[in-house]
Write a protein that holds these residues in place. Structure first.
Motif, PDB file in Angstrom:
ATOM      1  N   THR A 158      42.722  36.874  31.757  1.00 49.64           N
ATOM      2  CA  THR A 158      42.637  35.501  32.252  1.00 49.64           C
ATOM      3  C   THR A 158      43.296  35.390  33.624  1.00 49.64           C
ATOM      4  N   LEU A 159      44.446  36.027  33.750  1.00 46.76           N
ATOM      5  CA  LEU A 159      45.159  35.981  35.024  1.00 46.76           C
ATOM      6  C   LEU A 159      44.297  36.589  36.136  1.00 46.76           C
ATOM      7  N   ARG A 160      43.649  37.696  35.780  1.00 49.17           N
ATOM      8  CA  ARG A 160      42.815  38.358  36.784  1.00 49.17           C
ATOM      9  C   ARG A 160      41.696  37.433  37.246  1.00 49.17           C
ATOM     10  N   ILE A 161      41.084  36.753  36.295  1.00 50.58           N
ATOM     11  CA  ILE A 161      39.973  35.865  36.641  1.00 50.58           C
ATOM     12  C   ILE A 161      40.463  34.693  37.494  1.00 50.58           C
ATOM     13  N   CYS A 162      41.580  34.112  37.080  1.00 48.28           N
ATOM     14  CA  CYS A 162      42.112  32.983  37.841  1.00 48.28           C
ATOM     15  C   CYS A 162      42.488  33.400  39.255  1.00 48.28           C
ATOM     16  N   ARG A 163      43.042  34.591  39.343  1.00 43.03           N
ATOM     17  CA  ARG A 163      43.445  35.066  40.660  1.00 43.03           C
ATOM     18  C   ARG A 163      42.220  35.176  41.558  1.00 43.03           C
ATOM     19  N   SER A 164      41.136  35.693  40.982  1.00 45.22           N
ATOM     20  CA  SER A 164      39.942  35.843  41.811  1.00 45.22           C
ATOM     21  C   SER A 164      39.347  34.476  42.141  1.00 45.22           C
ATOM     22  N   LEU A 165      39.602  33.483  41.304  1.00 48.26           N
ATOM     23  CA  LEU A 165      39.052  32.159  41.585  1.00 48.26           C
ATOM     24  C   LEU A 165      39.887  31.385  42.598  1.00 48.26           C
ATOM     25  N   TRP A 166      41.193  31.498  42.515  1.00 48.23           N
ATOM     26  CA  TRP A 166      42.045  30.608  43.304  1.00 48.23           C
ATOM     27  C   TRP A 166      42.777  31.275  44.453  1.00 48.23           C
ATOM     28  N   ALA A 167      43.349  32.393  44.165  1.00 47.29           N
ATOM     29  CA  ALA A 167      44.329  32.905  45.117  1.00 47.29           C
ATOM     30  C   ALA A 167      43.697  33.795  46.171  1.00 47.29           C
ATOM     31  N   ARG A 168      42.399  33.846  46.206  1.00 45.64           N
ATOM     32  CA  ARG A 168      41.743  34.649  47.238  1.00 45.64           C
ATOM     33  C   ARG A 168      41.011  33.716  48.174  1.00 45.64           C
ATOM     34  N   PHE A 169      41.128  33.990  49.427  1.00 39.70           N
ATOM     35  CA  PHE A 169      40.365  33.229  50.397  1.00 39.70           C
ATOM     36  C   PHE A 169      38.927  33.704  50.350  1.00 39.70           C
ATOM     37  N   ASP A 170      38.013  32.771  50.608  1.00 39.14           N
ATOM     38  CA  ASP A 170      36.612  33.132  50.662  1.00 39.14           C
ATOM     39  C   ASP A 170      36.317  33.606  52.085  1.00 39.14           C
ATOM     40  N   PHE A 176      34.192  27.031  57.271  1.00 42.09           N
ATOM     41  CA  PHE A 176      35.518  27.647  57.342  1.00 42.09           C
ATOM     42  C   PHE A 176      36.460  27.003  56.327  1.00 42.09           C
ATOM     43  N   THR A 177      36.460  25.685  56.330  1.00 46.53           N
ATOM     44  CA  THR A 177      37.373  24.966  55.439  1.00 46.53           C
ATOM     45  C   THR A 177      37.118  25.321  53.981  1.00 46.53           C
ATOM     46  N   LYS A 178      35.840  25.458  53.653  1.00 45.31           N
ATOM     47  CA  LYS A 178      35.489  25.765  52.271  1.00 45.31           C
ATOM     48  C   LYS A 178      36.114  27.098  51.840  1.00 45.31           C
ATOM     49  N   GLY A 179      36.134  28.042  52.785  1.00 45.77           N
ATOM     50  CA  GLY A 179      36.697  29.342  52.425  1.00 45.77           C
ATOM     51  C   GLY A 179      38.204  29.395  52.571  1.00 45.77           C
ATOM     52  N   PHE A 180      38.731  28.486  53.383  1.00 43.45           N
ATOM     53  CA  PHE A 180      40.139  28.587  53.766  1.00 43.45           C
ATOM     54  C   PHE A 180      41.026  27.731  52.873  1.00 43.45           C
TER      55      PHE A 180
END
Lengths: 241, 1083
Positions: B508-520, B94-98
Motif C-alpha cells: 500500500t505504501l508503495r502504491i501511495c508513494r507512486s501516486l502522491w510523492a512523485r512529481f509527474d 506544468f502545474t498538474k505535474g508539479f
C-alpha cells in the motif's frame, strides 16, 4: 556594439582621436608595470580589505594616488601639453629644453586632476546610492570605495583632457574613441557595476560585504578595460544603435 | 480653380474639434480635390458634378483604410488571444505535474472504534488508560529529536589508514553501545525519511504517518498548522499533557498543543548559532525529568538543532561536529540516568545531511537518519538473535520514519492516526525473547486495518473505485486474513499473518508513494516546452513586426500629402492592393491548432482521464511545430537576436534576471535587483541623451533620465520585507513590522498625490502643447477629484481603525467610506472608459496668428494668408491614449494602501519620463522600452507592499469598495491590488509607440503589436524560467518558501498581463486610432 564609427564621423563635425602614450621608453614600460602593480597591491591588501574595509581603503588611497600619478606623469600626455606627441617623437631635440616648463605644468596638472577627481568622489557615491547602496549605514565605506574608483577612472581622464568641454561631452556620452585611459575608465565603472552581482548571494562569505566586491570589480575592470581599450579595440567607439 | 470658396463646416457640433479641423482643412482639401479631379480626368474617369464624387473617393479610401485597420486589429487580437491559450495550457500542464495534491481527510481515529475487531480482548480495551486498540506498554514518553542525526553518526567506525575516520565518526557511541549491551532495553535502527528532507515536512510525516506532497488539498494553504489526524492530536484527545522544548517549527505546526510554563520554543532559522537552542533545551529538559516536575507532563518532545546547524555551517567533517555529537552523547547519558521505568525514550534524527552538511533533497545521506528506542522496562526483542548488533549501514533492516507513528501510538495505548501509512516496528512488539508472534501479528493486523480503512475513505472522497487502481493489494489482505485462521501450527499461523499483513502495508505504501510523492515529470516537461515554444513564437512575432513598424520620424507633411495623392490615384484606378497583415498569417496557422489546444484542456478540466492530458499536450506541440514550419515557409523567420546595444540590454536584463531565479538569494532580493536594472537603464539613457545633436534634447534627455532614476530610488524606500530578507531589510509599508495599517504620516501621501500628480501629468502634456481638448477636465478635475476622494477614504479608514470618533456608531464610518470607493470605481471603470471611447484628441485648433508655434504644432496657411495652428498636433496619439492610462491609474491607486498609492504615482511619473527618454533617443521601435516598462511593473509590485509569498497578499483590499465578499468582484479587486503595477505598466505600453506621434503616423498597430509582444516576452521568459527552476529544484529545501511561490506569481502575472494587453492596450489603441483618424483622416 563597437564599430569604427565611420558613420558617426561623417555626422558629427569634429571627433577626437584616441590618446597616444608619451613616446618615451619609460612610458612604454611603465604602462605594462602599472596594471601589474595595481593588481598585485590589491591582491596583497585583499585580506585586510575584507577584514577591515574602512581602514584598508583609507590607507590605500595614498599608494593608489602615487601609482596613478606615476602612471600619469610617466606615460600620459598632460592636458595643455603638445597634443601631438607623435610629432615630438620625430623632433627629439626640443624635449630637454622644455622639460623645466613641462615639470611645472605637470605638477600643476597632477594637483588639478587630484582635486577634481576627489571632488567626483561624492558624485560616484551618490550614483552608488541611487543604484541601491545603503544610505543610512556604510556611508564611509561607500565614500572610500568611490575615492578609489575616482582615482582609477577619473584621475587619468582629467589629467589628460583637463577642462576640454567638447571632449568631456564625448566622454560623458561614452562616445570617446577607445584608448588606454577611456577604456580603463569604462572598464572600471562596468567592473564596479558587475561587482554588485555576488552581493545578494547567501554564501555568507566575508568578502561579500560592502563594498569589497564593488572595489574588486572596479580594479579588475580598470585593468581589463585599460588593456582592451589600449590594445584590442583602440580607436573604436561604443555605438548604441 | 480661381474663385472657389472655402466650403462650409461639416454638419454637427460647430465647436467640436472635428468641425474646427475640417474648417481649417477645407482650404487645403479644396486644392486636393482639384488635383484629384485632374488625376481622374487623366485616367478618363467621368466626373459627375463638381465636388461630391471626389469627396466620395477620399471618403471611400478612408473607409477602406478603416476597414483594413479593423481587420488587422482583429488578427492582432487573435494572435494575443491564441498566445494566452498557449500560456494557460503550458502553465496548466506544468502545474498538474508539479503541484501534486493529496486530499486531507477530516476523519479522526477514535479510541472506542478500532478499524477492525480486536483479535483478542483485554481488560479496559477502548480506554486510553489501558490501551485503545492494543494493550499499552508505556505511560509516558520522552521524544528527543536530534536534527540531522545521520545513521552513520551513531555506529562505530573502524579507523584504517586507507579509510580514516571523519570528525563525525565515533563521537556519539552511546546509542550503539546500549543497543548491544542491553538489547532488551534498547535498539538502534536506520530510519529512512521521505523526501523532501526538511524539518517541517519531516515533522508532518513523523506525526501523521503520511507521505509529503505539495499541496495538502483541503488544509489551510497559507497556514502551517497540521489539521489532519496526528499523534499529538490523539495525545491531546486522550488527555495527555505534552511539553515541548527546542525548534519552534513544532509550535507552528501544533499551535496551542503544548503545556504552558514548561514548554520553550526557540527560533530555528539562525543556523550560525550552534548552541543557544541546545543549551536552552538541556537547561529546561533536566528539571522536567526530575521529581518535582515529573508529574506535569505525559509526553515531552525535545528538539535539538545543534548538529544540523553545525552541518550547515561547517559540514559534517569538522571538529565542531565532533564536539556537538559528544555533547549530545553526554546529554543522552544524563537523560537515561534520570529516566524512570514507565517512561519510553525515543531518540531520532528527522533527516540526515549530505557531504556538505545540507539537506532537503533525496540523496541517501540525506534520507538516512537514526532511530533509537530505550526503556528500563526490558520489553524490546529481536526476531533473530543476530539482529542484536545494530545494522552496520543504513541499507540493512531500515525502517521508515512513518513507522514510528503506529509504533508510538500502540506503545502508548493511543489509536493510530487515521491517515497513517506506516507499519509497527517489530523490535518494539516482539517481546524480550523475540517470540511474541501473536502480539506482532495483532499489531500488524490492527495497523493494516487502519491503512485499509484510510484507503477506502480516500478513494471514496476522491470519487475513485479502489479496485481499478493498478496493483491493488486487496489480494494480500485476503491472504493475510486467511493466514490468521488457517494453518496447523499456532505460532506459524501468527508468523504468516504477520508477514502477509506487513507485505500488505508495504505494498500500500508503495502504491501511495507512486501516486502522491512523485512529481509527474513528463507533464511538467510538457508544460515547460509549451511555455518555451510560446516564448519563441513571441520573439519571432515581435521581430517580424518591429521591422514593419519602423518608419522615418522625419516624414514631413508635404510627403504625406504627396503620398496621399498617389494613393488616391491608384485607388481610383482600383489598383490599391491591401497588405495582408502579418498577424493574419500567424493567426490563421495558429487557428488550426487552437481547437485542439483548447478542447483537450477543457476536457481535462471537466475531469477526464489521463489519455486526454496527453492528447492535449501533443496537440499543442503539434500546433507549435506546424506554426514554425508555416513561418519558415513564409520567410518570416528573421534573426531573433538583437542587433543594437539597446536590444542586447533588453536581453541582458531579462535573461540575467531569469537565470537569477534559480538562486534563492536572487529571488529573495528581486526588488533590489530590479532597482539596480532600472537605475542602469536611467544612467544609459542619460549617456545616450548626451549624444543628441541639439542641446535642448540633451538637457531634456539627461533631466528625464535622472528623474527616472531618482523616482525609482525614492520608491525603493517603500518596502515590505519578506522573512528571508531579515535582518537586512526594514519594512516601511505599514506602521510597524507587526501591523497592517498605515502610519499616521502616511495619510499625507494621498493628499500630496491629489495636489501634485495631476500637475506632473500636466507638465508632460504641456511640453507638447497637448494640454488641450478634454485633457484639462480629465486630468485637472476628474483625476484630481478621484485622488481627493481616495485621500478622504483613507482618512475615514484611519479614523475607523484608530477609533478617532468614539461617539459614532460602529460601522458608520465604513458605510461612509465604501460609497466613496464605489464612486471612484464607477467613474474610472464605467464613466472613464465610455468617455475615452468618445473623447476627442487633445488638440486645439486656432486660426489666429501663431504664438511661438514650433514643430510641435502643425500650421497650414489658408488662402487668405492667415495661419492655422493645431496645438498638440505632435502628440496627438499619445496625449489621447494617456487619458485611458489615467483611468487605470486611478482604479489601481484606489485599491492600494496610502504607501502603495505613492508608489503607483511615482511609477506613473517614471513611465512619463521613460516615454520622453524613448522619444528623445528614437527608441520607440526598440525592445528596450517595453522591457523597461515590464521591469517597472515588476519593481512596483514590490513597492506596493507585495512579495512573492502567499502571506503578502493583501486580502483586505477586497473590502475597499465592498462590505462583504462578492463574486467575482472580490477576487478581481485582490488581483487589482496585487498586480496593480503590472496592470498599469501593460496599460501604458502602447504609449511607447504612441507618445509624441503625429496623427498621420503609419503602421501604428504593427508597432504596438510588436511592443506588446516584447513586453509579454519579458513576463513569458520569467514565467518559463521560474517554472523550469521550480521543476528542477523540486526537492530543494526552499521550494515551499521561495521557488514555488515565485513560480505562482510569475504565472499569474503572465496570464493577467496577457489579458490586460488585449482588453486595455489593444482595445485602447483601436479606439484611439479610430478617433484620431476620424478627425485627421487615415495615414
Amino acid at each position: 556594439m563597437s564599430s569604427s564609427g565611420a558613420k558617426a564621423q561623417s555626422s558629427a563635425a569634429k571627433l577626437s582621436l584616441p590618446v597616444e602614450l608619451l613616446p618615451s621608453e619609460v612610458a612604454r614600460i611603465f604602462t605594462h608595470i602599472h596594471p601589474v602593480l595595481l593588481l598585485s597591491a590589491y591582491y596583497a591588501r585583499f585580506h585586510s580589505l575584507v577584514a577591515d574595509p574602512v581602514h584598508t581603503l583609507l590607507s590605500g588611497i595614498l599608494p593608489l594616488a602615487i601609482t596613478q600619478i606615476l602612471y600619469a606623469v610617466l606615460c600620459l600626455p598632460a592636458t595643455g601639453s603638445d597634443k601631438r606627441p607623435t610629432l615630438k617623437k620625430k623632433l627629439n631635440a626640443p624635449k630637454k629644453v622644455s622639460s623645466d616648463n613641462n615639470l611645472v605644468s605637470k605638477v600643476f596638472t597632477v594637483f588639478f586632476a587630484l582635486v577634481l577627481s576627489l571632488l567626483s568622489t561624492p558624485v560616484l557615491a551618490a550614483v552608488q546610492v541611487l543604484f541601491g547602496a545603503p544610505i543610512t549605514t556604510h556611508l564611509l565605506h561607500t565614500l572610500l570605495g568611490s575615492a578609489h574608483i575616482a582615482l582609477l577612472a577619473a584621475f587619468p581622464l582629467i589629467y589628460v583632457h583637463g577642462s576640454d568641454s567638447a571632449k568631456w561631452r564625448e566622454i560623458a556620452s561614452a562616445y570617446s574613441p577607445a584608448d588606454e585611459i577611456f577604456g580603463g575608465s569604462v572598464g572600471c565603472l562596468v567592473g564596479a557595476w558587475l561587482g554588485a552581482v555576488p552581493i545578494p548571494l547567501d554564501w555568507d562569505r566575508e568578502w561579500q560585504k560592502w563594498p569589497v566586491t564593488i572595489v574588486t570589480g572596479a580594479y579588475m575592470g580598470y585593468v581589463a578595460g585599460k588593456l582592451i581599450g589600449g590594445r584590442l579595440l583602440k580607436g573604436k567607439r561604443i555605438e548604441f544603435d | 480653380m480661381p474663385g472657389e470658396t472655402i466650403p462650409k463646416p461639416i454638419a454637427g457640433d460647430n465647436n467640436s474639434i472635428a468641425a474646427q479641423y475640417a474648417r481649417a482643412k477645407a482650404a487645403k482639401d479644396a486644392a486636393d480635390r482639384k488635383k484629384v479631379a485632374a488625376i481622374m480626368k487623366e485616367n478618363g474617369l467621368a466626373l459627375q458634378g463638381d465636388k461630391a464624387p471626389q469627396k466620395t473617393t477620399l471618403e471611400k479610401l478612408y473607409e477602406r483604410k478603416a476597414g483594413a485597420f479593423k481587420r488587422e486589429w482583429c488578427w492582432v487580437v487573435g494572435f494575443f488571444a491564441w498566445l494566452f491559450c498557449i500560456h494557460a495550457s503550458g502553465i496548466f500542464f506544468f502545474t498538474k505535474g508539479f503541484l501534486l495534491t493529496r486530499l486531507v481527510l477530516e476523519e479522526k481515529s477514535s479510541c472506542q472504534e478500532p478499524p477492525i475487531e480486536l483479535s483478542s480482548t483485554f481488560k479496559g480495551a477502548g480506554e486510553p488508560e489501558a490501551g485503545c486498540w492494543h494493550p499499552k506498554t508505556f505511560d509516558k514518553a520522552v521524544v528527543i529529536i536530534i536534527d540531522a542525526l545521520r545513521y552513520d553518526f551513531t555506529v562505530p567506525f573502524h579507523n584504517t589508514t586507507t579509510n580514516p575516520a571523519q570528525a563525525f565518526h565515533n563521537a556519539l557511541p552511546f546509542l550503539y553501545d546500549t543497543a548491544v549491551s542491553e538489547p532488551h532495553n534498547a535498539f538502534l535502527l536506520p530510519f529512512i525519511a521521505d523526501p523532501p528532507t526538511t524539518t517541517l515536512q519531516r515533522l508532518k510525516g513523523l506525526t501523521t504517518g503520511t507521505l509529503p506532497t505539495f499541496i495538502d488539498a483541503g488544509s489551510n494553504f497559507a497556514g502551517t498548522a497540521i489539521e489532519e489526524d496526528n499523534l499529538l492530536m490523539q495525545l491531546k484527545d486522550a488527555g495527555k499533557r505534552i511539553a515541548h522544548l527546542g525548534d519552534d517549527t513544532w509550535t507552528a505546526l501544533f499551535p496551542g498543543y503544548f503545556e504552558e510554563g514548561i514548554s520553550r520554543a526557540y527560533d530555528s532559522f539562525n543556523v550560525w548559532d550552534l548552541h543557544t537552542v541546545d543549551n536552552g533545551v538541556v537547561e529546561h529538559l533536566n528539571p522536567l525529568l526530575g521529581k518535582d516536575k515529573k508529574g506535569l507532563w505525559d509526553v515531552t518532545i525535545a528538539h535539538f538543532l545543534g548538529v544540523d546547524h553545525a552541518g550547515h555551517r561547517y559540514g559534517p567533517n569538522h571538529p565542531a561536529m565532533t564536539a556537538k555529537l559528544q555533547q549530545m552523547d553526554s546529554v543522552l547519558r544524563d537523560v537515561v540516568a534520570k529516566l524512570d521505568d514507565e517512561t519510553l525514550l525515543v531518540v531520532m534524527g528527522d533527516h540526515g545531511m549530505d557531504g556538505k552538511g545540507d539537506h532537503g533533497g533525496e540523496s541517501e545521506d540525506e534520507v538516512q537518519a537514526a532511530l533509537w528506542m530505550y526503556s528500563k522496562k526490558g520489553v524490546f526483542g529481536r526476531t533473530d538473535p543476530t539482529f542484536t548488533i545494530p545494522p552496520a549501514t543504513a541499507k540493512i533492516r531500515p525502517v521508515n520514519q512513518i513507522d514510528l507513528v503506529p509504533t508510538l501510538a500502540l506503545l502508548l495505548g493511543l489509536p493510530i492516526p487515521f491517515n497513517n501509512l506506516g507499519s509497527p516496528i517489530e523490535e518494539a512488539f516482539v517481546g524480550k525473547k523475540g517470540v511474541a508472534w501473536q502480539n506482532l501479528a495483532a499489531v500488524a493486523r490492527m495497523t493494516a486495518a487502519g491503512i485499509k480503512r484510510y484507503q477506502a475513505a480516500y478513494y471514496e472522497a476522491r470519487g475513485m473505485d479502489e479496485s481499478t487502481i493498478a496493483g491493488s493489494p486487496h489480494a494480500l489482505w485476503s491472504i493475510a486474513e486467511q493466514a490468521m485462521i488457517s494453518g496447523t501450527n499456532k505460532e506459524q499461523r501468527w508468523k504468516d499473518s504477520y508477514a502477509t499483513f506487513s507485505a500488505y502495508e508495504a505494498e500500500t505504501l508503495r502504491i501511495c508513494r507512486s501516486l502522491w510523492a512523485r512529481f509527474d515529470v513528463p507533464s511538467m516537461l510538457l508544460g515547460i516546452s509549451i511555455l518555451a515554444a510560446g516564448v519563441l513564437a513571441l520573439v519571432l512575432y515581435a521581430n517580424a513586426h518591429a521591422e514593419a513598424g519602423s518608419t522615418d520620424p522625419a516624414l514631413i507633411e508635404e510627403l504625406d500629402r504627396a503620398e496621399l495623392e498617389l494613393e488616391l490615384a491608384s485607388f481610383a484606378k482600383g489598383e490599391l492592393a491591401e497588405d495582408e497583415p502579418q498577424s493574419r498569417s500567424f493567426v490563421l496557422t495558429a487557428l488550426r491548432g487552437i481547437g485542439c489546444a483548447v478542447g483537450p484542456v477543457l476536457f481535462i478540466l471537466t475531469g477526464e482521464g489521463l489519455t486526454h492530458d496527453l492528447l492535449g499536450g501533443l496537440s499543442v506541440c503539434g500546433l507549435l511545430g506546424g506554426l514554425f514550419i508555416e513561418l519558415k515557409g513564409r520567410d518570416l523567420l528573421s534573426n531573433p537576436f538583437p542587433s543594437t546595444f539597446w536590444g542586447w540590454l533588453a536581453v541582458i536584463f531579462t535573461v540575467s534576471q531569469s537565470i537569477g531565479y534559480a538562486s534563492n538569494s536572487y529571488t529573495i532580493w528581486e526588488d533590489s535587483i530590479l532597482l539596480f536594472f532600472i537605475s542602469t537603464f536611467g544612467a544609459l539613457g542619460a549617456i545616450s541623451s548626451l549624444r543628441q545633436q541639439r542641446s535642448a534634447d540633451r538637457t531634456l534627455g539627461v533631466y528625464h533620465s535622472l528623474a527616472f532614476i531618482a523616482l525609482g530610488w525614492v520608491a525603493s524606500y517603500s518596502k515590505l520585507c519578506r522573512e528571508e530578507q531579515m535582518p537586512y531589510c526594514k519594512s516601511t509599508y505599514y506602521a510597524s513590522a507587526t501591523s497592517s495599517t498605515s502610519a499616521p504620516w502616511q495619510l499625507i501621501i494621498p493628499f500630496t498625490l491629489a495636489v501634485f500628480l495631476p500637475e506632473v501629468i500636466k507638465s508632460y502634456y504641456s511640453s507638447s502643447r497637448s494640454y488641450e481638448g478634454f485633457a484639462p477636465v480629465w486630468i485637472g478635475w476628474a483625476l484630481r477629484g478621484g485622488l481627493i476622494l481616495s485621500a478622504v477614504f483613507w482618512i475615514l479608514d484611519a479614523a475607523d481603525d484608530g477609533d478617532w470618533f468614539p461617539y459614532l456608531a460602529a460601522g458608520r464610518l465604513k458605510s461612509l467610506r465604501v460609497p466613496i470607493a464605489q464612486t471612484i470605481f464607477a467613474s474610472t471603470v464605467g464613466a472613464g472608459t465610455t468617455a475615452f471611447g468618445y473623447a476627442i484628441p487633445c488638440v486645439s485648433i486656432s486660426t489666429t496668428a501663431p504664438h511661438g508655434a514650433s514643430s510641435k504644432d502643425a500650421q497650414m496657411k489658408t488662402q487668405a494668408g492667415s495661419t492655422v495652428t493645431i496645438l498638440g498636433y505632435a502628440n496627438t496619439h499619445g496625449a489621447r491614449y494617456f487619458l485611458l492610462v489615467t483611468n487605470i491609474l486611478l482604479a489601481v491607486l484606489m485599491v492600494q494602501k496610502p504607501m502603495g498609492g505613492g508608489a503607483i504615482a511615482l511609477m506613473t511619473w517614471q513611465i512619463l519620463s521613460l516615454l520622453e527618454i524613448i522619444d528623445l533617443n528614437s527608441l520607440s521601435t526598440s525592445p528596450i522600452g517595453p522591457i523597461i516598462l515590464a521591469l517597472l511593473g515588476s519593481f512596483h509590485f514590490f513597492k506596493t507592499g507585495h512579495q512573492a509569498t502567499l502571506s503578502s497578499i493583501q486580502w483586505e483590499s477586497a473590502f475597499i469598495p465592498l462590505h462583504t465578499i462578492r463574486y467575482p468582484w472580490s477576487p478581481l479587486l485582490v488581483a487589482l491590488n496585487t498586480f496593480g503595477a503590472h496592470i498599469l505598466a501593460a496599460a501604458a505600453l502602447p504609449l511607447i509607440v504612441l507618445w509624441k506621434q503625429k496623427p498621420k503616423k503609419k503602421g501604428i498597430l504593427k508597432a504596438v503589436a510588436s511592443a506588446l509582444a516584447w513586453h509579454l516576452a519579458y513576463y513569458a521568459v520569467v514565467s518559463l524560467a521560474t517554472t523550469m527552476w521550480a521543476g528542477w529544484l523540486r526537492r530543494h529545501l526552499m521550494l515551499y518558501r521561495i521557488f514555488s511561490p515565485k513560480f505562482m506569481v510569475a504565472s499569474a502575472v503572465l496570464l493577467i498581463v496577457d489579458v490586460i494587453g488585449i482588453l486595455v492596450a489593444l482595445a485602447g489603441v483601436r479606439w484611439n486610432t479610430l478617433s484620431v483618424a476620424e478627425v485627421f483622416g487615415w495615414a
